[in-house]
Design an enzyme around this catalytic site. Structure first.
Site, PDB file in Angstrom:
ATOM      1  N   HIS A 110       0.823  -1.198   0.000  1.00  0.00           N
ATOM      2  CA  HIS A 110       0.000   0.000   0.000  1.00  0.00           C
ATOM      3  C   HIS A 110       0.863   1.257   0.000  1.00  0.00           C
ATOM      4  CE1 HIS A 110       1.001  -0.582   4.229  1.00  0.00           C
ATOM      5  NE2 HIS A 110       0.677   0.680   4.465  1.00  0.00           N
ATOM      6  N   ASP A 112       0.495   5.003   1.881  1.00  0.00           N
ATOM      7  CA  ASP A 112      -0.243   5.443   3.065  1.00  0.00           C
ATOM      8  C   ASP A 112      -1.411   6.365   2.725  1.00  0.00           C
ATOM      9  OD1 ASP A 112       1.258   4.031   4.915  1.00  0.00           O
ATOM     10  OD2 ASP A 112       2.684   5.683   5.244  1.00  0.00           O
ATOM     11  N   HIS A 266       4.713   0.177   0.168  1.00  0.00           N
ATOM     12  CA  HIS A 266       5.472  -0.591   1.137  1.00  0.00           C
ATOM     13  C   HIS A 266       4.620  -1.710   1.729  1.00  0.00           C
ATOM     14  CE1 HIS A 266       3.585   2.686   3.433  1.00  0.00           C
ATOM     15  NE2 HIS A 266       3.595   1.865   4.471  1.00  0.00           N
ATOM     16  N   ARG A 282       4.712   6.366  13.632  1.00  0.00           N
ATOM     17  CA  ARG A 282       4.808   7.053  12.343  1.00  0.00           C
ATOM     18  C   ARG A 282       4.332   8.493  12.437  1.00  0.00           C
ATOM     19  NH1 ARG A 282       0.993   4.557   8.155  1.00  0.00           N
ATOM     20  NH2 ARG A 282      -0.374   6.343   8.543  1.00  0.00           N
TER      21      ARG A 282
END
Length: 305
Positions: A110, A112, A266, A282
Site C-alpha cells: 500500500h 499510506d 510498502h 509514524r
C-alpha cells in the site's frame, strides 16, 4: 527520467552526507547524522534531496528520538497530520502507533492513506519495539515501475482513474481468520468511510516524475467492472512489486525510515512469532492533491471534512 528540482540538486553537492545505496533502484542508508528538530537547513536540504533520489532512506541508531522530537523533526518537511480515523499516541498531537498486539499488521502492499484526497507526501517511521526475528519492511519504487511498463500498458495507465477506499478487503491476503484485536482495529480504521478518485498516474510536484498510484486501498477503476478491475490491478501490482524494484529493511530498535509516499508502496512483513511484539510509530507530513498527466486533480467522493 525528469531531473530532480533544481533547489534539491544544488543542495546535495555542497554537503558530504555519508550515503550508501542499498537497492539498485530504491533505498539508501545515511550514516553519521543525528536526526532532530535542530538540524541545520543545509543538512535538511541534503536529506530531502537524497529522499527524492532514493525514494526511501534509512538511519540507524536514532534512539535519542522520543515521540515529541520525532514529530518536531517531521515538521521540518512540512505540516504534520494525524491519521483520519485512528487515534494518535497519547500525549502527542499527530503520531500514529502501529502495535502488533493491537492488530496493526499491515502485511499487504500500500501507499499510506490514499483513500483521502491529499494523502501524505512523506512518512517517517521509528522502530520502538522490534521482534528478534522477522518484522522487516519492504518498499517498491512506483516511479521505476511506471517507467518500465511496456508502452501499451503505460498508455493504459495514463488514461485510468481509480477509486480508493479505507474499506478495502482486509482478509484477501490472509490464510487464517482475523483475531479479535484485528477486527477491533478494522472497526476503528473504518469508523468513517472515505472514498477518493485518483489518477492512476500522478505527476510528482517536486521532481516532475510520473508514478503509479495504486495499492490495497484501490477498490476499482473508473469505467471498468469489478472483475476487470481486479485483473488489471493484479497486472499493475506485479510490475510494481518485482523484486528488482524493491528494497528490504531489517529493523533495529531506534532505526528511522523516511519515504516519499508519492513515489513508493510498502509492505510490513508479518512473519514474526505471535508471541513477539512489533511497535513502530509514524509521523506523516501533509501532501498535496495529486494531479494526473492530463492536468486533472484527484477528487474526494465520500468522507471529506
Amino acid at each position: 527520467m525528469t531531473l530532480i528540482a533544481t533547489s534539491a540538486v544544488q543542495a546535495e553537492p555542497s554537503l558530504e552526507l555519508d550515503i550508501h545505496a542499498i537497492g539498485g533502484r530504491i533505498g539508501a542508508e545515511i550514516r553519521g547524522v543525528r536526526l532532530g528538530s535542530d538540524l541545520d537547513s543545509s543538512t535538511h536540504a541534503a536529506i530531502n534531496a537524497a529522499l527524492l533520489k532514493h525514494k526511501v532512506i534509512f538511519f540507524r541508531g536514532q534512539s535519542h528520538l522520543d515521540d515529541a522530537e520525532q514529530e518536531a523533526f517531521a515538521r521540518l518537511f512540512g505540516e504534520t497530520v494525524a491519521h483520519p480515523t485512528v487515534p494518535s499516541v497519547a500525549n502527542t498531537s499527530r503520531l500514529l502507533e502501529l502495535d502488533s498486539k493491537n492488530g496493526n499488521r499491515a502485511n499487504s502492499w500500500h501507499t499510506d492513506v490514499t483513500f483521502v484526497e491529499a494523502y501524505p507526501k512523506i512518512s517517517i517511521l521509528r522502530g520502538v519495539v522490534i521482534p528478534p526475528a522477522g518484522g522487516d519492511t519492504v518498499w517498491a519504487n512506483t516511479v521505476e515501475a511506471y517507467e518500465r511498463l511496456p508502452e501499451p500498458l503505460r498508455a493504459l495507465a495514463d488514461s485510468l482513474r481509480a477509486i480508493h477506499t479505507n474499506t478495502y478487503d482486509y482478509a484477501a491476503n490472509r490464510s487464517a481468520p482475523s483475531t479479535d484485536a484485528e477486527l477491533a482495529y478494522r472497526d476503528q480504521f473504518t469508523s468513517t468511510v472515505y472514498e477518493t478518485e485518483h489518477p492512476v498516474v500522478r505527476v510528482h510536484p517536486e521532481t516532475g516524475e510520473r508514478s503509479l498510484v495504486l495499492g490495497h486501498f484501490v477498490q476499482r477503476f473508473v469505467g471498468l467492472s469489478q472483475r476487470d478491475s481486479d485483473r488489471l490491478k493484479e497486472l499493475f501490482h506485479d510490475h510494481i512489486t518485482r523484486l528488482e524494484n524493491t528494497v528490504r529493511w531489517r529493523w533495529n530498535q531506534g532505526d528511522v525510515a523516511i519515504w516519499d509516499n508519492r513515489a513508493t508502496q510498502h509492505y510490513a512483513v508479518a512473519d514474526y512469532d505471535e508471541s513477539a511484539r512489533r511497535v513502530v510509530r509514524r509521523a506523516t507530513v501533509h501532501g498535496d492533491v495529486p494531479v494526473g498527466i492530463d492536468g486533472k486533480r484527484s477528487r474526494a467522493l465520500r468522507g471529506a471534512h
